[in-house]
Each structure stands twice: as structure tokens, then as C-alpha cells.
Design a protein around this motif. Structure first.
Motif, mmCIF file in Angstrom:
data_model
loop_
_atom_site.group_PDB
_atom_site.id
_atom_site.type_symbol
_atom_site.label_atom_id
_atom_site.label_comp_id
_atom_site.label_asym_id
_atom_site.label_seq_id
_atom_site.Cartn_x
_atom_site.Cartn_y
_atom_site.Cartn_z
ATOM 1 N N CYS A 1 -44.079 19.751 98.910
ATOM 2 C CA CYS A 1 -44.264 20.276 97.556
ATOM 3 C C CYS A 1 -44.046 21.791 97.618
ATOM 4 O O CYS A 1 -44.150 22.414 98.667
ATOM 5 C CB CYS A 1 -45.657 19.954 97.019
ATOM 6 N N GLU A 2 -43.740 22.336 96.467
ATOM 7 C CA GLU A 2 -43.548 23.776 96.373
ATOM 8 C C GLU A 2 -44.899 24.473 96.528
ATOM 9 O O GLU A 2 -45.907 24.035 95.989
ATOM 10 C CB GLU A 2 -42.938 24.112 95.010
ATOM 11 N N ASP B 1 -45.216 20.996 103.608
ATOM 12 C CA ASP B 1 -44.847 19.613 103.867
ATOM 13 C C ASP B 1 -45.403 19.094 105.178
ATOM 14 O O ASP B 1 -45.972 19.835 105.974
ATOM 15 C CB ASP B 1 -43.335 19.399 103.779
ATOM 16 N N PHE C 1 -39.993 14.900 97.603
ATOM 17 C CA PHE C 1 -40.597 16.059 96.953
ATOM 18 C C PHE C 1 -41.633 15.573 95.953
ATOM 19 O O PHE C 1 -41.379 14.653 95.178
ATOM 20 C CB PHE C 1 -39.519 16.907 96.274
ATOM 21 N N ALA C 2 -42.813 16.195 95.977
ATOM 22 C CA ALA C 2 -43.929 15.761 95.145
ATOM 23 C C ALA C 2 -44.620 16.963 94.528
ATOM 24 O O ALA C 2 -44.265 18.111 94.800
ATOM 25 C CB ALA C 2 -44.916 14.975 96.011
ATOM 26 N N ASP C 3 -45.631 16.689 93.702
ATOM 27 C CA ASP C 3 -46.381 17.778 93.076
ATOM 28 C C ASP C 3 -47.471 18.321 93.991
ATOM 29 O O ASP C 3 -47.922 19.440 93.814
ATOM 30 C CB ASP C 3 -46.957 17.333 91.734
ATOM 31 N N GLU C 4 -47.907 17.534 94.989
ATOM 32 C CA GLU C 4 -48.879 17.971 95.992
ATOM 33 C C GLU C 4 -48.786 17.011 97.164
ATOM 34 O O GLU C 4 -48.273 15.916 97.026
ATOM 35 C CB GLU C 4 -50.295 18.039 95.430
ATOM 36 N N VAL C 5 -49.267 17.426 98.342
ATOM 37 C CA VAL C 5 -49.172 16.555 99.512
ATOM 38 C C VAL C 5 -50.494 16.372 100.262
ATOM 39 O O VAL C 5 -50.628 15.418 101.019
ATOM 40 C CB VAL C 5 -48.088 17.051 100.498
#
Length: 166
Positions: free
Chosen positions: A161-162, A146, A115-119
Motif C-alpha cells: 500500500c502507499e 509491503d 496493491f491495497a489500501d492497507e497491509v
């Protein structure tokens, strides 16, 4: 997400859990526990240990080749090496690579969700470096964006990321 160093004693957990079969999502389970979780008594145990981090372990056929791929193509940094076992990191996420056959696990059978802040920018960068993409970035109805990469041994890495805004 709570950072381990700043985790409060009681917190709400919200974690997407996905199961993948072939290239289709067959089951999506979104866990949302709105009741605070007490770290000292979770799952019926009176815990004396406070878990802080974890690392998935991928079985690889050749540690040197795998390390080179993770560093040069996927942008990880080598963290440690001990014989036929090594650790790599990307951001605050650790991943371990294992060449030995002590535990008799199959090569290439692992999957991890990071999980990251952006992909999107990361996706473009590793694509240009020659990463093997299994699924391109896209938004999913469960609120995540994702994509999935496959390493040289067939282990799967999902980066998500969300989704923010509408």
C-alpha cells in the motif's frame, strides 16, 4: 489507482515497479508519466479494444490443496473452477491457479504484486492462520509499505500500500 468502471479516457499513470533478486531490492523503477495517456492510441497502436482487467496465472502442483490454502490461509474467495484450472479473488483482484501441464510452465515460478489500501491488519490475520511469510511489512523509500508471502508451491505474493504521511 483508477477503477476500471470509472476510468477516464485520459489519465496519468503512476505505478511502482519492483524487481526482486534474493531478499534484496536491486532495482527500483518508479514510472510517473505526467502527460495524460490517450487510451485510443497507446504504444503506436490505434486500439479498438479497451483492456479492463488482468489476472496472473500461478502454476500449482495440486489444485485442491492450493485452493484450500488460498481460501483458508490467505483469505481469498473461490471465483470459478474449470477442470484443472481455477480462479480466486481478494477484493477486486483475480488470481488464477493452474494444475495442468499444457503450457509446460514450472510449478512455483510466479510472482504477483497486489496493491491495497492497507497491509498491516491483513498481514497479522494471515500470519495467525499460518501463512509462510518471506518478508515482513516495512516502509520502502519508493513510498510503499509491503510484505511478501510464499504459497505452498513457492509462488510469491507481495501485498503493498502507499505510505501516507511522514
Amino acid at each position: 489507482m483508477c477503477h476500471p468502471a470509472r476510468s477516464p479516457q485520459k489519465r496519468t499513470i503512476r505505478a511502482p515497479i519492483r524487481f526482486r533478486r534474493s531478499d534484496q531490492y536491486n532495482l527500483v523503477l518508479l514510472t510517473d508519466l505526467s502527460t495524460p495517456v490517450d487510451n485510443q492510441s497507446f504504444g503506436g497502436l490505434s486500439a479498438t479494444m479497451k483492456a479492463q482487467q488482468s489476472a496472473a496465472v500461478f502454476q500449482v502442483s495440486n489444485l485442491e490443496v492450493a485452493l484450500q490454502h488460498y481460501v483458508e490461509v490467505l483469505g481469498f474467495k473461490e471465483d470459478f473452477r474449470f477442470g484443472e484450472y481455477a480462479g480466486v479473488m481478494i477484493g477486486d483482484v483475480s488470481l488464477h491457479l493452474c494444475e495442468h501441464a499444457i503450457h509446460q510452465r514450472p510449478v512455483g515460478g510466479g510472482t504477483v504484486c497486489i496493491f491495497a489500501d492497507e497491509v498491516d491488519s491483513y498481514y497479522r490475520e494471515i500470519l495467525a492462520r499460518g501463512a509462510q511469510i518471506k518478508a515482513e511489512p516495512r516502509d520502502y523509500p519508493y513510498g510503499m509499505r509491503d510484505f511478501m508471502v510464499v504459497d505452498l508451491d513457492g509462488n510469491h505474493l507481495s501485498f503493498g500500500c502507499e505510505v501516507t504521511g511522514s
